[in-house]
Design an enzyme around this catalytic site. Structure first.
Site, PDB file in Angstrom:
ATOM      1  N   LYS A  94      33.493  46.905  51.589  1.00 50.92           N
ATOM      2  CA  LYS A  94      34.608  46.600  50.688  1.00 50.92           C
ATOM      3  C   LYS A  94      34.649  47.666  49.612  1.00 50.92           C
ATOM      4  CE  LYS A  94      36.114  43.456  47.025  1.00 50.92           C
ATOM      5  NZ  LYS A  94      35.870  42.219  46.266  1.00 50.92           N
ATOM      6  N   GLU A 108      38.202  36.449  34.256  1.00 51.22           N
ATOM      7  CA  GLU A 108      36.924  36.445  34.964  1.00 51.22           C
ATOM      8  C   GLU A 108      35.725  36.595  34.028  1.00 51.22           C
ATOM      9  OE1 GLU A 108      34.799  38.498  38.873  1.00 51.22           O
ATOM     10  OE2 GLU A 108      36.748  39.216  38.176  1.00 51.22           O
ATOM     11  N   GLU A 110      49.898  43.597  44.937  1.00 56.51           N
ATOM     12  CA  GLU A 110      48.903  42.864  44.147  1.00 56.51           C
ATOM     13  C   GLU A 110      48.626  43.574  42.824  1.00 56.51           C
ATOM     14  OE1 GLU A 110      44.171  41.732  44.429  1.00 56.51           O
ATOM     15  OE2 GLU A 110      45.380  41.592  46.254  1.00 56.51           O
TER      16      GLU A 110
END
Length: 365
Positions: free
Chosen positions: A108, A164, A345
C-alpha cells in the site's frame, strides 16, 4: 500565530509564548525529563528524517469542550492558484503506483496532492481554525506556529481539523483510532446509508484498513500487557466522508513510555504513508518530494507522559505573511484502486479545509 491550539470534543488546550524550541523529539523529551518544562506542544513532520516543530510554552490553559471563540471575524477572499500536481498528473502517478503494487513492490502507498491558495489579505490562522471547529465539531481542530522547524518555516502556521487520532495516553492506558478506507457522503439519506454499508463490505477498503491495524498491533503489542484490537472495523463519518475506524486500547508494561515516544514509534502509520514503510516513504519522496507537516502528527506531552497526538490531515500550511497557503489531501492506494476514484477522494478531502475558506474544491486553478 503565537502559540498552540488543540480543540477536541472533550476539552481544548491553548498555549502562549515560547520558552524553548526543539526541532527533534530527543531534545523535547530531555526537556520534559529534566523538568525544564511541564509540557511540550507542537508537530512532527510527515518524514521522520525531517525537523520537528516542538516548543515549551510559557502559559498553558485547558477549557472543557471544543473551542468556542467569542468572535469569528470574516476571512478574506481566497482562490486556488495552482494544483500540485495537476489532476491529470496525479491520476498518472496513481496509475504508476498501482503497477508497482501489482508487481509486489509495495502492499500500500498513500498518494497525496496539494493546492496552492492565494488570499487577497492575510488569512488569520485562529479565525480559520475557529471556522473549521465550528463546521466540524467532532473533529480535532488545531493551529500552531511551525517556527521551531527552522529555516523555511519561520512565521508559518499549520491549521486543520482532523478526524483521526494517532494516540492518546493517560497513565498506563494508550488508545488509538486509525482511519483507513473511505467513501463519499451522499445528500440522499438512503444513498448515504448504502454508501456506508458498501464501504463496510468493500474488500479493497478492508484490506487497506488491515495494513494500518496490523502496523499498530506490531508496534504496541510488545509495549503492552494487554492490547485490545477489534476483529473488524466500524463505520464512522464526517460531513464529507464515511471512514473505516478501529478503536484500539492497550495497557503499557512500562509507565515511563510517554505519548511523545509512542507518537514517534507509531508515526507515520500506513494510513498516511503505506507499507512496507521504508519502501512507501521512498516512493513518496520520489514522486511528491517534501510533504512538510501534512500527514505528520500534532499534539502535546506532559511531564508524566500523558498526551494526545492527532494525525495532521485536512490541513493547510499558511506562510508568514498570511496570503499564501498550501492545502493537502491524500488517499491510500492498493492494487485494486481506481485512479479516477482516488483523484475524486482527494478532492472530497480537500473540501474540509477549502469549505471553511468558502472555496469550491472542484474550482479550477
Amino acid at each position: 500565530m503565537d502559540g498552540f491550539l488543540l480543540s477536541r470534543p472533550d476539552r481544548t488546550l491553548r498555549t502562549t509564548g515560547t520558552r524553548e524550541r526543539f526541532d527533534n523529539t530527543d531534545a523535547a523529551a530531555d526537556a520534559l525529563a529534566s523538568a525544564r518544562t511541564d509540557v511540550v506542544v507542537g508537530a512532527l513532520p510527515f518524514d521522520p528524517a525531517a525537523r520537528a516543530a516542538l516548543t515549551a510554552p510559557e502559559t498553558v490553559s485547558w477549557t472543557p469542550g471544543p473551542w468556542h471563540p467569542e468572535t469569528t471575524p470574516p476571512l478574506p477572499r481566497v482562490r486556488i492558484e495552482r494544483e500540485i500536481p495537476s489532476a491529470a498528473v496525479h491520476v498518472e502517478r496513481v496509475r504508476g503506483l498501482i503497477e508497482r503494487l501489482r508487481r509486489g513492490e509495495l502492499d500500500k502507498v498513500v498518494a497525496a496532492r496539494a493546492v496552492q491558495l492565494a488570499a487577497d489579505e492575510p488569512i488569520s490562522p485562529e479565525t480559520l481554525a475557529a471556522r473549521m471547529v465550528t463546521r466540524h465539531a467532532a473533529a480535532n481542530g488545531f493551529a500552531l506556529d511551525l517556527t521551531a522547524a527552522g529555516p523555511g518555516y519561520v512565521g508559518h502556521t499549520l491549521v486543520g481539523a482532523s478526524p483521526e487520532i494517532l494516540l492518546s495516553r493517560r497513565g498506563r492506558t494508550v488508545t488509538c483510532r486509525p482511519l483507513a478506507g473511505s467513501a463519499p457522503r451522499r445528500a440522499d439519506p438512503d444513498a448515504d446509508r448504502a454508501e456506508g454499508a458498501e464501504l463496510l463490505a468493500s474488500s479493497k477498503n478492508l484490506a487497506e484498513h488491515a495494513f494500518v491495524v496490523e502496523w499498530i498491533r506490531d508496534i504496541l503489542g510488545p509495549l503492552c500487557v494487554d492490547l485490545d484490537v477489534p476483529v473488524a472495523p466500524e463505520l464512522t463519518r464526517t460531513g464529507e466522508l464515511w471512514h473505516l475506524a478501529s478503536p484500539i486500547r492497550g495497557e503499557l508494561r512500562d509507565p515511563s513510555v510517554g505519548s511523545l515516544e509512542l507518537a514517534t514509534l507509531l508515526h507515520p502509520t500506513p494510513a498516511v504513508c503505506g507499507t512496507p514503510t521504508a519502501r512507501a516513504l521512498d516512493a513518496i519522496r520520489e514522486l511528491e518530494g517534501d510533504r512538510r507537516f501534512y500527514g505528520g502528527a500534532v499534539g502535546w506531552c506532559d511531564g508524566v507522559g500523558d498526551g494526545d497526538w492527532i494525525v495532521a490531515i485536512r490541513c493547510a500550511e499558511i506562510d508568514a505573511d498570511g496570503t499564501t497557503a498550501l492545502a493537502w489531501a491524500g488517499g491510500g492506494i492498493v492494487a485494486a484502486s481506481d485512479p479516477e476514484t482516488e483523484l475524486d477522494e482527494t478532492t472530497t478531502k480537500l473540501g474540509t479545509l477549502l469549505g471553511a475558506l468558502g472555496v469550491d474544491a472542484r474550482e479550477p486553478a
